[in-house]
Design a protein around this motif. Structure first.
Motif, PDB file in Angstrom:
ATOM      1  N   VAL A 101       7.858  -9.372  -3.133  1.00  0.00           N
ATOM      2  CA  VAL A 101       8.213  -8.192  -2.342  1.00  0.00           C
ATOM      3  C   VAL A 101       8.460  -8.670  -0.916  1.00  0.00           C
ATOM      4  N   VAL A 102       9.696  -8.459  -0.448  1.00  0.00           N
ATOM      5  CA  VAL A 102      10.095  -8.946   0.875  1.00  0.00           C
ATOM      6  C   VAL A 102      10.280  -7.762   1.807  1.00  0.00           C
ATOM      7  N   ASP A 103       9.760  -7.895   3.020  1.00  0.00           N
ATOM      8  CA  ASP A 103       9.949  -6.868   4.042  1.00  0.00           C
ATOM      9  C   ASP A 103      10.055  -7.564   5.388  1.00  0.00           C
ATOM     10  N   ARG A 104      11.058  -7.170   6.156  1.00  0.00           N
ATOM     11  CA  ARG A 104      11.303  -7.763   7.470  1.00  0.00           C
ATOM     12  C   ARG A 104      11.377  -9.289   7.394  1.00  0.00           C
ATOM     13  N   GLY A 105      12.000  -9.787   6.310  1.00  0.00           N
ATOM     14  CA  GLY A 105      12.296 -11.201   6.212  1.00  0.00           C
ATOM     15  C   GLY A 105      11.169 -12.078   5.738  1.00  0.00           C
ATOM     16  N   ARG A 106      10.039 -11.511   5.286  1.00  0.00           N
ATOM     17  CA  ARG A 106       8.946 -12.352   4.796  1.00  0.00           C
ATOM     18  C   ARG A 106       8.311 -11.717   3.561  1.00  0.00           C
ATOM     19  N   VAL A 107       7.635 -12.540   2.790  1.00  0.00           N
ATOM     20  CA  VAL A 107       6.997 -12.078   1.564  1.00  0.00           C
ATOM     21  C   VAL A 107       5.712 -11.346   1.927  1.00  0.00           C
ATOM     22  N   VAL A 108       5.618 -10.074   1.501  1.00  0.00           N
ATOM     23  CA  VAL A 108       4.405  -9.304   1.784  1.00  0.00           C
ATOM     24  C   VAL A 108       3.525  -9.155   0.551  1.00  0.00           C
ATOM     25  N   GLU A 109       4.117  -9.392  -0.637  1.00  0.00           N
ATOM     26  CA  GLU A 109       3.334  -9.363  -1.872  1.00  0.00           C
ATOM     27  C   GLU A 109       3.986 -10.289  -2.879  1.00  0.00           C
ATOM     28  N   THR A 110       3.171 -10.863  -3.742  1.00  0.00           N
ATOM     29  CA  THR A 110       3.709 -11.666  -4.824  1.00  0.00           C
ATOM     30  C   THR A 110       2.771 -11.593  -6.016  1.00  0.00           C
ATOM     31  N   GLY A 111       3.329 -11.616  -7.205  1.00  0.00           N
ATOM     32  CA  GLY A 111       2.535 -11.555  -8.420  1.00  0.00           C
ATOM     33  C   GLY A 111       3.366 -11.028  -9.568  1.00  0.00           C
ATOM     34  N   ARG A 112       2.711 -10.769 -10.715  1.00  0.00           N
ATOM     35  CA  ARG A 112       3.391 -10.193 -11.864  1.00  0.00           C
ATOM     36  C   ARG A 112       3.381  -8.668 -11.759  1.00  0.00           C
ATOM     37  N   HIS A 113       4.172  -8.052 -12.617  1.00  0.00           N
ATOM     38  CA  HIS A 113       4.370  -6.610 -12.551  1.00  0.00           C
ATOM     39  C   HIS A 113       3.048  -5.838 -12.655  1.00  0.00           C
ATOM     40  N   GLU A 114       2.281  -6.101 -13.700  1.00  0.00           N
ATOM     41  CA  GLU A 114       1.038  -5.342 -13.895  1.00  0.00           C
ATOM     42  C   GLU A 114       0.058  -5.587 -12.757  1.00  0.00           C
ATOM     43  N   GLU A 115      -0.006  -6.822 -12.318  1.00  0.00           N
ATOM     44  CA  GLU A 115      -0.927  -7.178 -11.239  1.00  0.00           C
ATOM     45  C   GLU A 115      -0.578  -6.438  -9.953  1.00  0.00           C
ATOM     46  N   LEU A 116       0.704  -6.387  -9.647  1.00  0.00           N
ATOM     47  CA  LEU A 116       1.121  -5.733  -8.403  1.00  0.00           C
ATOM     48  C   LEU A 116       0.938  -4.227  -8.484  1.00  0.00           C
ATOM     49  N   LEU A 117       1.185  -3.649  -9.664  1.00  0.00           N
ATOM     50  CA  LEU A 117       0.942  -2.219  -9.804  1.00  0.00           C
ATOM     51  C   LEU A 117      -0.533  -1.894  -9.599  1.00  0.00           C
ATOM     52  N   ALA A 118      -1.395  -2.762 -10.123  1.00  0.00           N
ATOM     53  CA  ALA A 118      -2.831  -2.519 -10.000  1.00  0.00           C
ATOM     54  C   ALA A 118      -3.302  -2.595  -8.555  1.00  0.00           C
ATOM     55  N   ARG A 119      -2.621  -3.363  -7.749  1.00  0.00           N
ATOM     56  CA  ARG A 119      -3.040  -3.495  -6.351  1.00  0.00           C
ATOM     57  C   ARG A 119      -2.785  -2.217  -5.554  1.00  0.00           C
ATOM     58  N   GLY A 120      -1.783  -1.459  -5.955  1.00  0.00           N
ATOM     59  CA  GLY A 120      -1.479  -0.238  -5.229  1.00  0.00           C
ATOM     60  C   GLY A 120      -0.861  -0.477  -3.868  1.00  0.00           C
ATOM     61  N   GLY A 121      -0.188  -1.606  -3.692  1.00  0.00           N
ATOM     62  CA  GLY A 121       0.393  -1.933  -2.390  1.00  0.00           C
ATOM     63  C   GLY A 121       1.866  -1.590  -2.293  1.00  0.00           C
ATOM     64  N   ALA A 122       2.597  -2.457  -1.601  1.00  0.00           N
ATOM     65  CA  ALA A 122       4.006  -2.196  -1.326  1.00  0.00           C
ATOM     66  C   ALA A 122       4.809  -2.082  -2.619  1.00  0.00           C
ATOM     67  N   TYR A 123       4.596  -2.996  -3.563  1.00  0.00           N
ATOM     68  CA  TYR A 123       5.345  -2.957  -4.818  1.00  0.00           C
ATOM     69  C   TYR A 123       5.060  -1.668  -5.583  1.00  0.00           C
ATOM     70  N   SER A 124       3.800  -1.270  -5.598  1.00  0.00           N
ATOM     71  CA  SER A 124       3.436  -0.047  -6.313  1.00  0.00           C
ATOM     72  C   SER A 124       4.169   1.147  -5.732  1.00  0.00           C
ATOM     73  N   ARG A 125       4.280   1.215  -4.417  1.00  0.00           N
ATOM     74  CA  ARG A 125       4.984   2.340  -3.792  1.00  0.00           C
ATOM     75  C   ARG A 125       6.475   2.309  -4.131  1.00  0.00           C
ATOM     76  N   LEU A 126       7.063   1.110  -4.116  1.00  0.00           N
ATOM     77  CA  LEU A 126       8.465   0.992  -4.494  1.00  0.00           C
ATOM     78  C   LEU A 126       8.676   1.433  -5.940  1.00  0.00           C
ATOM     79  N   HIS A 127       7.793   1.015  -6.812  1.00  0.00           N
ATOM     80  CA  HIS A 127       7.911   1.346  -8.232  1.00  0.00           C
ATOM     81  C   HIS A 127       7.779   2.849  -8.452  1.00  0.00           C
ATOM     82  N   ARG A 128       6.803   3.486  -7.782  1.00  0.00           N
ATOM     83  CA  ARG A 128       6.619   4.925  -7.954  1.00  0.00           C
ATOM     84  C   ARG A 128       7.817   5.702  -7.414  1.00  0.00           C
ATOM     85  N   SER A 129       8.346   5.250  -6.290  1.00  0.00           N
ATOM     86  CA  SER A 129       9.492   5.964  -5.709  1.00  0.00           C
ATOM     87  C   SER A 129      10.711   5.863  -6.613  1.00  0.00           C
ATOM     88  N   GLN A 130      10.899   4.725  -7.271  1.00  0.00           N
ATOM     89  CA  GLN A 130      12.044   4.551  -8.150  1.00  0.00           C
ATOM     90  C   GLN A 130      11.912   5.399  -9.402  1.00  0.00           C
TER      91      GLN A 130
END
Length: 641
Positions: A563-592
């Protein structure tokens, strides 16, 4: 005209370029043609000698045959005159034909050189410049330079030697009369000098206006759907009228200047001819000159004035052509953003397996300011699918441009199998790294040619197998002409999904170890996207695949998500792992997926240093610097991504 930091051209302040400088810049392109130019010049010299001999024979005929009424005195000079005329015609034909071949060869060389240079310029150059103006420079401006360098050179040499022959013959007949007549010759030069400056300015304005007209037409036709859907016909007509009006004013003023010059020269020539006739009549009345000599002398002057006038006119032509040279040199002086490495015999890297290492890459687009990427790092190995996602403007697509070496990083390094990308020749690197861009790029050609451009010399079987692998063979064979069906980017015969599968077949045929996919499902509906995914998975098998996308439907199959924001990686991992974290990727996934989302969570940027709890102390600072901390999910502690 000035360039900004990124090599952009600003048209408002076009600098003037001395004609001598422009000539020296393009004269080297005549290498290999100069001996032919010398032969053309020799033909013009022989043609001028033939004309001189014919005029002298005319004088002989007048004095010995016409004035005396002797038929016997007619045949000998008449036969010689005919022989000279035939020889002159043969030489003239040979010279003019060869001159046409040389000039067109020069135009072809120049156009190829400029076109090759333009193809090496960075993407932002074409984003900042109107295509119509670039087309104008590659066509009319190229021809203007040919007029200055080749045709102008030959014309100048021909005019000089023709004038010398005719002037010499006139002096041989009556040197005193010739000297008196030639006193008026500098008037031609003064007239040309008077008009040169104004004509150069008008020519420059006309060329800019011509490029602007081409741009408006090209843009309007390219956006015809927008024009019709929003009823912009009047607006587009007004745009064209503004540019056409500028061209109209320049064209009319140029025509007026040229016509004024021509009429002034006609008056000067008339004064010279009247002076000759007046002096000649007085000479005949005193028996110091024959009628044949006077007619021959007048004929020599008649032949002499065109090359003298041509030399003066050539100055105006060169001035006008210099405006085209300025516009072309501006393009040639824009440096490519990347270049091939210096040849190293025996040390050229072989075909890589596909391991990519991006190490602390920082990059900012030239002339824009700010950074698109800041300290970006990740690794991808053969067989891996790495998805790069994030909000718009986060720097995702910039990664694809760096992997293909459209640009080089400002800081950090990218390696392919441990070898820096800078050490690969560009042609080799782009053979090893295949890009499937966001825009579906289609050639105005047959379906077969569109697929085959993925690999030069591909067999019919290989093309068909690539189409089958891309799930394109079935719809291709249903077309009336099958693989010979002609398509273009706006083809109504194929849907967006079908065009995308043609692009996929092209990438499959290329068979490179690294595949970069930039928003591969953009513009496709859900059904078309699902139809596209199956062959896409075939393509990614066994090779290093970097997918840049907003569409997270493929995310569950990814080996890693960045997950890249403002030119740098803010999160990295697999799909299930990132969803479980509830961070930036999770918000992107829910919005989509249109789930209920707190709108505050979607407020950009996804990552801020303040989002990291201060209680984490040194860990907070470390992860803020690395750009890999995620906002904690409600009810549990935050953790590094």
């Amino acid at each position: 005209m000035e360039k900004d930091e990124g090599g952009a051209l600003e048209y408002e302040d076009t600098p003037t370029l001395p004609a001598r400088t422009a000539f020296r810049r393009f004269w080297p392109l005549t290498r290999g043609l100069r001996h032919w130019l010398l032969l053309v010049w020799l033909c013009t010299v022989l043609a001028a000698l033939a004309e001189t001999g014919a005029i002298l024979l005319f004088s002989d005929l007048t004095d010995n045959a016409l004035e005396k009424g002797s038929l016997d005195a007619f045949w000998s000079p008449a036969g010689k005159w005919l022989a000279i005329a035939v020889a002159g015609a043969v030489v003239g034909y040979a010279g003019n034909s060869l001159a046409a071949w040389v000039t067109e060869r020069f135009v072809m060389r120049l156009r190829e050189q400029v076109f090759d240079h333009v193809q090496r310029l960075p993407p932002h150059f074409f984003q900042r410049h109107r295509q119509g103006d670039l087309l104008s420079r590659l066509t009319s401006d190229v021809e203007a330079i040919e007029t200055m360098v080749v045709s102008g050179f030959v014309s100048a040499a021909s005019a000089v030697f023709s004038a010398l022959f005719y002037a010499g013959a006139a002096f041989w007949l009556r040197w005193d009369l010739a000297a008196a007549t030639f006193v008026l010759a500098p008037l031609f030069w003064l007239a040309a000098r008077r008009f040169a400056g104004s004509l150069g300015e008008v020519s420059r304005a006309g060329r800019v206006a011509d490029g602007a007209i081409t741009s408006v037409v090209e843009e309007s036709l390219g956006n015809i759907v927008l024009t019709q859907a929003y009823d912009r016909r009047d607006a587009e007509r007004r745009r064209l009228h503004v540019e056409a009006n500028a061209w109209f004013r320049a064209a009319v003023r140029s025509a007026r200047l040229n016509e004024a010059y021509e009429q002034l020269v006609q008056v000067i020539e008339t004064v010279c001819v009247l002076a000759v006739i007046g002096i000649g009549a007085w000479e005949i009345s005193t028996d110091r000159m024959t009628l044949g000599q006077l007619l021959a002398f007048s004929a020599f002057l008649g032949y002499l004035y065109p090359p003298v006038r041509g030399l003066a006119q050539l100055g105006l032509t060169v001035t006008a052509a210099t405006a085209g040279a300025e516009r072309l040199i501006e393009i040639l002086d824009v440096p490519p953003s990347v270049t091939d490495p210096a040849p190293r015999p025996g040390r050229e890297p072989g075909r890589p397996d596909g391991t990519l290492e991006v190490r602390g890459v920082t990059f900012g687009y030239p002339g824009i300011g700010g950074t698109a990427l800041s300290g970006l790092s990740f690794t991808a190995t053969p067989g891996e699918l790495v998805i790069i996602t994030g909000p718009s403007g986060a720097g995702k697509s910039t990664v694809s441009k760096l992997l293909l070496r459209f640009y080089d990083p400002d800081g950090g390094e990218i390696r392919l199998d441990g070898v820096p990308l800078r050490d690969y020749p560009l042609a080799r690197l782009r053979e090893y790294v295949t890009l499937l861009p966001q825009e579906t790029l289609v050639l105005h050609d047959t379906i077969r040619a569109n697929i085959a451009c993925g690999r030069s010399g591909a067999s019919e079987r290989a093309i068909t197998e690539a189409a089958r692998a891309a799930d394109a063979h079935e719809f291709i064979t249903r077309l009336p002409d099958g693989y010979d069906t002609r398509v273009d980017p706006n083809s109504a015969r194929l849907s967006g999904g079908q065009l995308q599968r043609l692009a996929l077949a092209r990438a499959i045929l290329r068979d490179s170890p690294v595949l970069v996919l930039d928003e591969p499902t953009t513009g496709l509906d859900a059904m078309a996207a699902r139809r596209f995914v199956k062959p896409l998975r075939r393509l990614t098998a066994g090779r290093t695949t970097i997918m840049i996308t907003h569409d997270l439907n493929l995310a569950p199959d990814a080996d890693r998500i960045l997950v890249v924001d403002r030119g740098r990686v803010v999160e990295t991992g697999r799909h299930e792992e990132l969803l479980a974290r509830g961070g930036a990727y999770s918000r992107l996934h829910r919005s989509q997926n249109n789930t209920v989302t707190d709108t505050a969570e979607l407020r950009l940027p996804l990552f801020t240093e303040e989002a990291i709890p201060a209680a984490y102390g040194s860990e907070r600072e470390a992860y803020a610097a690395a750009g890999t901390w995620t906002r904690p999910a409600q009810g549990r502690a935050a953790r590094p991504g």
